[in-house]
Enzyme design. Structure first.
Site, PDB file in Angstrom:
ATOM      1  N   CYS A   1       9.834  21.690  43.557  1.00  0.00           N
ATOM      2  CA  CYS A   1       9.397  23.121  44.060  1.00  0.00           C
ATOM      3  C   CYS A   1       8.450  23.699  43.498  1.00  0.00           C
ATOM      4  O   CYS A   1       7.778  24.290  43.842  1.00  0.00           O
ATOM      5  CB  CYS A   1      10.727  23.724  44.107  1.00  0.00           C
ATOM      6  SG  CYS A   1      11.910  23.461  42.717  1.00  0.00           S
TER       7      CYS A   1
ATOM      8  N   HIS B   1      10.579  31.022  42.859  1.00  0.00           N
ATOM      9  CA  HIS B   1      10.399  30.809  41.479  1.00  0.00           C
ATOM     10  C   HIS B   1       8.960  31.436  41.124  1.00  0.00           C
ATOM     11  O   HIS B   1       8.114  31.542  42.136  1.00  0.00           O
ATOM     12  CB  HIS B   1      10.098  29.344  41.595  1.00  0.00           C
ATOM     13  CG  HIS B   1      11.138  28.331  41.512  1.00  0.00           C
ATOM     14  ND1 HIS B   1      12.325  28.601  41.517  1.00  0.00           N
ATOM     15  CD2 HIS B   1      11.240  27.042  41.713  1.00  0.00           C
ATOM     16  CE1 HIS B   1      13.163  27.802  41.491  1.00  0.00           C
ATOM     17  NE2 HIS B   1      12.434  26.563  41.818  1.00  0.00           N
TER      18      HIS B   1
END
Ligand code: A2P
Length: 334
Positions: free
Chosen positions: A130, A237
């Site tokens: 990710c 994130h």
């Protein structure tokens, strides 16, 4: 329009559920849908496009049917065991785990960055980590123009990246309960520890970012270092990325390149406190870039702040985009 039979392995998990949602949102042409998980949740129902589907138990015979694409989000050991079985049955696997990412016969693909690598697949394609995916979307167009010499990654990663267990540790921690999954309390804390520690003192997550970046950019010797940190954020994130380029650049050109690059939304108006935020990236498929500024300690250095929804662009959306390209470019195996 031709339609395709799609298996979603790990359909009850955090990423698998999002894969179902993104397939639906993107109007992916699904003929038959096969949600699969372990025996624990076989028989449960999941919803897709207004219909309920019963979750099947994943086993050796699951891919005997004429499935075109299987999107796996059920962990490394499940992928290791079952992806090769699917691949042998001419099912093209898009695998979210780290099991095959560094295998030289498996393309590691971010559709905005290296779609051409899909052409040499042998029925397994790996979805990158990710944190790597969101960085790649922003860095590739700059690398093309100014040639990156060195990258310093520092990440601030959401608990949803650890699946449901990480999510629950933060929820419970806020209520004052003990951590069950992370080695320390995550609520009101930052843990410089994602995945296991390696011999060289880096974590596996840090090494994933370093090695996957080199593979995706086809730059085996690029100088890269990383510190990855779990923070008490549920979704999204954030990354501070410091770049050193071979070539000189103008900051206006960097902005223009990022503004015109696919999959990116530039949010950079500091006078009005505008910069990418995890809370705002949640639920979006794009990568958000801001705090674009020169690193004044270097001849040709740049700092960026890059944010994305880790479950969407960092996992489900990227996997569905790969599936879309496989269809569009006639790269399926049946
Ligand atoms: P299950 O619901 O049966 O445990 P998360 O990352 O959010 O924890 O989700 C993991 C996903 O992977 C779930 O859908 C889980 O299914 C699935 N999974 C885990 N282990 C296996 C396995 N051995 N075989 C098939 N699916 C698995």
């Amino acid at each position: 329009m031709k339609k395709y039979n799609v298996a979603v392995v790990g359909a009850t998990g955090m990423v698998g559920r999002k894969v179902l949602q993104v397939l639906e949102e993107q109007n992916f042409p699904v003929e038959k849908l096969y949600p699969m998980a372990s025996s624990r949740s076989a028989g449960q129902k999941v919803e897709f496009a207004g219909k309920e589907y019963v979750v099947e138990e994943l086993n050796e015979k699951s891919f005997d049917k004429d499935i075109h694409i299987a999107i796996f989000s059920a962990g490394g050991s499940t992928s290791e065991k079952f992806s090769p079985i699917a691949a042998k049955n001419n099912v093209v696997v898009v695998d979210n785990s780290s099991a095959f990412r560094m295998n030289p016969t498996v393309p590691l693909v971010v559709p905005e960055v290296n779609p051409e690598d899909l052409e040499w697949h042998q029925n397994i394609i790996a979805n990158p980590n990710c944190s790597t995916i969101q960085a790649m979307v922003a860095l590739k167009p700059l690398h093309e123009k100014f040639k990156i010499k060195r990258i310093v990654y520092s990440t601030y990663q959401a608990v949803s990246g650890s699946g449901i267990k990480g999510f629950e540790d933060l929820e419970n921690g806020i209520k004052g309960e003990e951590n069950k999954f992370y080695p320390h309390q995550i609520a009101y804390n930052c843990l410089p520890h994602i995945d296991v520690f390696m011999e060289n003192g880096y974590t596996k997550e840090e090494m994933k970012m370093i090695l996957e970046t080199r593979k995706i950019l086809h730059e085996d010797n690029m100088a890269i270092t990383a510190t990855t940190v779990r923070v008490p954020v549920f979704y999204g994130h954030s990354e501070s990325v410091n770049l050193e380029f071979e070539n000189d650049f103008q900051i206006e050109d960097v902005r223009e390149i990022l503004n015109n690059a696919p999959g990116i939304i530039v949010q950079d108006d500091v006078k009005n406190n505008v910069y990418p935020l995890a809370r705002e990236a949640e639920g979006k498929n794009e990568v958000f870039v801001g705090r674009i500024r020169r690193d004044e300690s270097l001849q040709s250095g740049l700092n960026l702040w890059i944010v994305a929804d880790n479950i969407r662009k960092g996992a489900a959306t990227n996997a569905v985009q790969i599936a879309e390209l496989l269809v569009k470019n006639n790269l399926l195996s049946r």
